[in-house]
Scaffold this motif. Structure first.
Motif, mmCIF file in Angstrom:
data_model
loop_
_atom_site.group_PDB
_atom_site.id
_atom_site.type_symbol
_atom_site.label_atom_id
_atom_site.label_comp_id
_atom_site.label_asym_id
_atom_site.label_seq_id
_atom_site.Cartn_x
_atom_site.Cartn_y
_atom_site.Cartn_z
ATOM 1 N N ALA A 123 -13.060 -20.842 20.506
ATOM 2 C CA ALA A 123 -11.976 -20.961 21.490
ATOM 3 C C ALA A 123 -10.737 -21.922 21.144
ATOM 4 C CB ALA A 123 -12.369 -20.953 22.876
ATOM 5 N N ALA A 124 -11.256 -23.098 20.770
ATOM 6 C CA ALA A 124 -10.317 -24.199 20.312
ATOM 7 C C ALA A 124 -9.370 -23.845 19.059
ATOM 8 C CB ALA A 124 -10.950 -25.373 20.070
ATOM 9 N N LEU A 125 -10.124 -23.286 18.113
ATOM 10 C CA LEU A 125 -9.304 -22.897 17.148
ATOM 11 C C LEU A 125 -8.393 -21.606 17.303
ATOM 12 C CD1 LEU A 125 -11.755 -23.530 14.010
ATOM 13 C CD2 LEU A 125 -9.845 -24.996 14.729
ATOM 14 N N ALA A 126 -8.999 -20.475 17.972
ATOM 15 C CA ALA A 126 -8.057 -19.697 18.571
ATOM 16 C C ALA A 126 -6.710 -20.013 18.982
ATOM 17 C CB ALA A 126 -9.015 -18.784 19.376
ATOM 18 N N ALA A 127 -7.019 -20.876 19.814
ATOM 19 C CA ALA A 127 -5.861 -21.266 20.640
ATOM 20 C C ALA A 127 -4.899 -22.363 19.646
ATOM 21 C CB ALA A 127 -6.292 -22.309 21.912
ATOM 22 N N GLU A 128 -5.300 -22.882 18.747
ATOM 23 C CA GLU A 128 -4.494 -23.694 17.805
ATOM 24 C C GLU A 128 -3.958 -22.877 16.729
ATOM 25 O OE1 GLU A 128 -5.593 -27.024 14.416
ATOM 26 O OE2 GLU A 128 -6.843 -26.738 15.960
ATOM 27 N N LEU A 129 -4.683 -21.811 16.275
ATOM 28 C CA LEU A 129 -4.288 -21.213 14.773
ATOM 29 C C LEU A 129 -3.847 -19.603 15.239
ATOM 30 C CD1 LEU A 129 -7.233 -22.488 12.701
ATOM 31 C CD2 LEU A 129 -4.902 -23.405 12.932
ATOM 32 N N SER A 130 -4.396 -18.912 16.046
ATOM 33 C CA SER A 130 -4.131 -17.745 16.236
ATOM 34 C C SER A 130 -2.783 -17.125 16.408
ATOM 35 C CB SER A 130 -4.822 -16.991 17.306
ATOM 36 O OG SER A 130 -4.776 -15.624 17.155
ATOM 37 N N ASN A 131 -2.274 -16.028 15.786
ATOM 38 C CA ASN A 131 -0.839 -15.674 16.039
ATOM 39 C C ASN A 131 -0.862 -14.516 16.923
ATOM 40 O OD1 ASN A 131 -0.444 -16.225 12.759
ATOM 41 N ND2 ASN A 131 0.827 -17.588 14.055
ATOM 42 N N CYS A 132 -2.074 -14.207 17.884
ATOM 43 C CA CYS A 132 -1.870 -13.206 18.766
ATOM 44 C C CYS A 132 -2.016 -13.799 20.189
ATOM 45 C CB CYS A 132 -3.431 -12.633 18.475
ATOM 46 S SG CYS A 132 -3.734 -11.350 19.701
ATOM 47 N N PRO A 133 -1.571 -13.171 21.069
ATOM 48 C CA PRO A 133 -1.490 -13.764 22.368
ATOM 49 C C PRO A 133 -2.845 -14.277 22.920
ATOM 50 C CG PRO A 133 0.182 -12.081 22.237
ATOM 51 C CD PRO A 133 -0.406 -12.137 20.889
ATOM 52 N N SER A 134 -3.846 -13.378 22.429
ATOM 53 C CA SER A 134 -5.196 -13.418 23.065
ATOM 54 C C SER A 134 -5.752 -14.966 22.461
ATOM 55 C CB SER A 134 -6.184 -12.464 22.235
ATOM 56 O OG SER A 134 -6.337 -12.681 20.715
ATOM 57 N N GLY A 135 -5.049 -15.594 21.747
ATOM 58 C CA GLY A 135 -5.436 -17.137 21.566
ATOM 59 C C GLY A 135 -5.551 -17.752 22.607
ATOM 60 N N GLU A 136 -4.744 -17.519 23.610
ATOM 61 C CA GLU A 136 -4.633 -18.422 24.745
ATOM 62 C C GLU A 136 -5.853 -18.216 25.660
ATOM 63 O OE1 GLU A 136 -1.215 -17.629 27.048
ATOM 64 O OE2 GLU A 136 0.352 -18.273 25.290
ATOM 65 N N GLN A 137 -6.775 -17.001 25.465
ATOM 66 C CA GLN A 137 -7.984 -16.676 26.137
ATOM 67 C C GLN A 137 -9.067 -16.881 25.312
ATOM 68 O OE1 GLN A 137 -5.270 -14.201 26.584
ATOM 69 N NE2 GLN A 137 -4.550 -15.444 28.066
ATOM 70 N N GLY A 138 -9.104 -17.747 24.438
ATOM 71 C CA GLY A 138 -9.880 -18.092 23.237
ATOM 72 C C GLY A 138 -10.199 -16.940 22.166
ATOM 73 N N GLY A 139 -9.140 -15.987 22.030
ATOM 74 C CA GLY A 139 -9.185 -15.084 21.179
ATOM 75 C C GLY A 139 -9.932 -13.762 21.574
ATOM 76 N N ASN A 140 -10.059 -13.762 22.788
ATOM 77 C CA ASN A 140 -10.937 -12.612 23.442
ATOM 78 C C ASN A 140 -10.128 -11.386 23.675
ATOM 79 O OD1 ASN A 140 -12.810 -11.232 24.842
ATOM 80 N ND2 ASN A 140 -12.465 -12.132 26.871
ATOM 81 N N LEU A 141 -10.616 -10.388 23.076
ATOM 82 C CA LEU A 141 -9.604 -8.877 23.082
ATOM 83 C C LEU A 141 -10.472 -8.140 24.310
ATOM 84 C CD1 LEU A 141 -9.108 -8.126 19.471
ATOM 85 C CD2 LEU A 141 -7.578 -9.040 21.087
ATOM 86 N N GLY A 142 -11.617 -8.661 24.856
ATOM 87 C CA GLY A 142 -12.396 -7.928 25.968
ATOM 88 C C GLY A 142 -13.166 -6.784 25.055
#
Length: 239
Positions: A123-142
């Protein structure tokens, strides 16, 4: 193109098949013959309404029985399965025309190696590195099903045995993804009573299409048509 039906010249619109224009004219003339339409009527909406009334009057479409619906249900099981679902997280390293792709891949590989060793940091790396808006939710796409994602991504997450953080990057048209498959929910066969109405509508549509083709064929068999070919039938008109 010159098209005539029983000596009546028919205008064929650009891109319209001549056979379709001829079939419509056959139906229009039949509606006139049954006093459902005034011969001089040119208004398209009125003509279409008369043709609908004609078809309702002369083309009988049987309602599929419960037994017919159930036979279709049993013979086509794959059509009535709820799709597999997976809960997915990802981190996207987006590739754009300005991006140095080899450098981006190296960054993605480094992050993947970190997460394989320390999965709790996802979750921390998703928030830091991801270029997808889902990064703000830990990378979760559901929860996603087949057809919800681009084919390359779907192939990876629905691959047999795929679970946890996938050990290889997933390359799609958007870039490189680090993917975690957290939960897999297998599809199941939907009960007959849930899909019976859908089956009945499908069967009715199929029968209606065949009946309409036969009806037009019968009209064509009694007509003189120039400029289009419609398969003719000598069978009596559908009553």
């Amino acid at each position: 193109m010159i098209l005539s039906v029983n000596g009546f010249a028919v205008t064929v619109d650009a891109g319209q098949p001549a056979e379709l224009a001829a079939a419509r004219e056959l139906l229009r003339q039949r509606a006139i013959a049954l006093a459902l339409l005034e011969p001089a009527t040119e208004d398209d909406e009125t003509v279409e309404a008369a043709i609908e009334a004609l078809l309702e009057k002369e083309v009988v479409t049987p309602v599929p029985t419960d037994a017919e619906c159930r036979r279709y249900y049993e013979r086509n099981p794959a059509e009535f399965e709820s799709g597999d679902l997976v809960n997915v997280r990802h981190i996207l390293f987006q590739v754009t025309p300005q991006v140095n792709v080899p450098h981006m891949r190296v960054r993605a590989e480094q992050a993947l190696n970190t997460l394989l060793a320390e999965p709790d940091r996802f979750a921390a790396l998703a928030a830091e590195l991801s270029n997808c808006p889902s990064g703000e939710q830990g990378g979760n796409l559901g929860q996603v099903g087949r057809g919800d994602m681009v084919p390359e991504f779907e192939k990876a997450v629905f691959k047999f045995g795929a679970s946890g953080i996938l050990r290889d990057l997933v390359k799609t048209r958007y870039g490189f993804h680090i993917v975690a498959v957290d939960l897999r929910i297998p599809g199941r066969k939907l009960p007959f009573d849930v899909v019976q109405e859908r089956i009945a509508e499908r069967l009715r549509s199929q029968v209606e299409e065949r009946a309409l083709r036969q009806y037009v064929s019968v009209l064509a068999g009694q007509a003189e048509i120039e400029g289009a070919h419609i398969e003719a039938s000598a069978s009596p008109l559908v009553q």
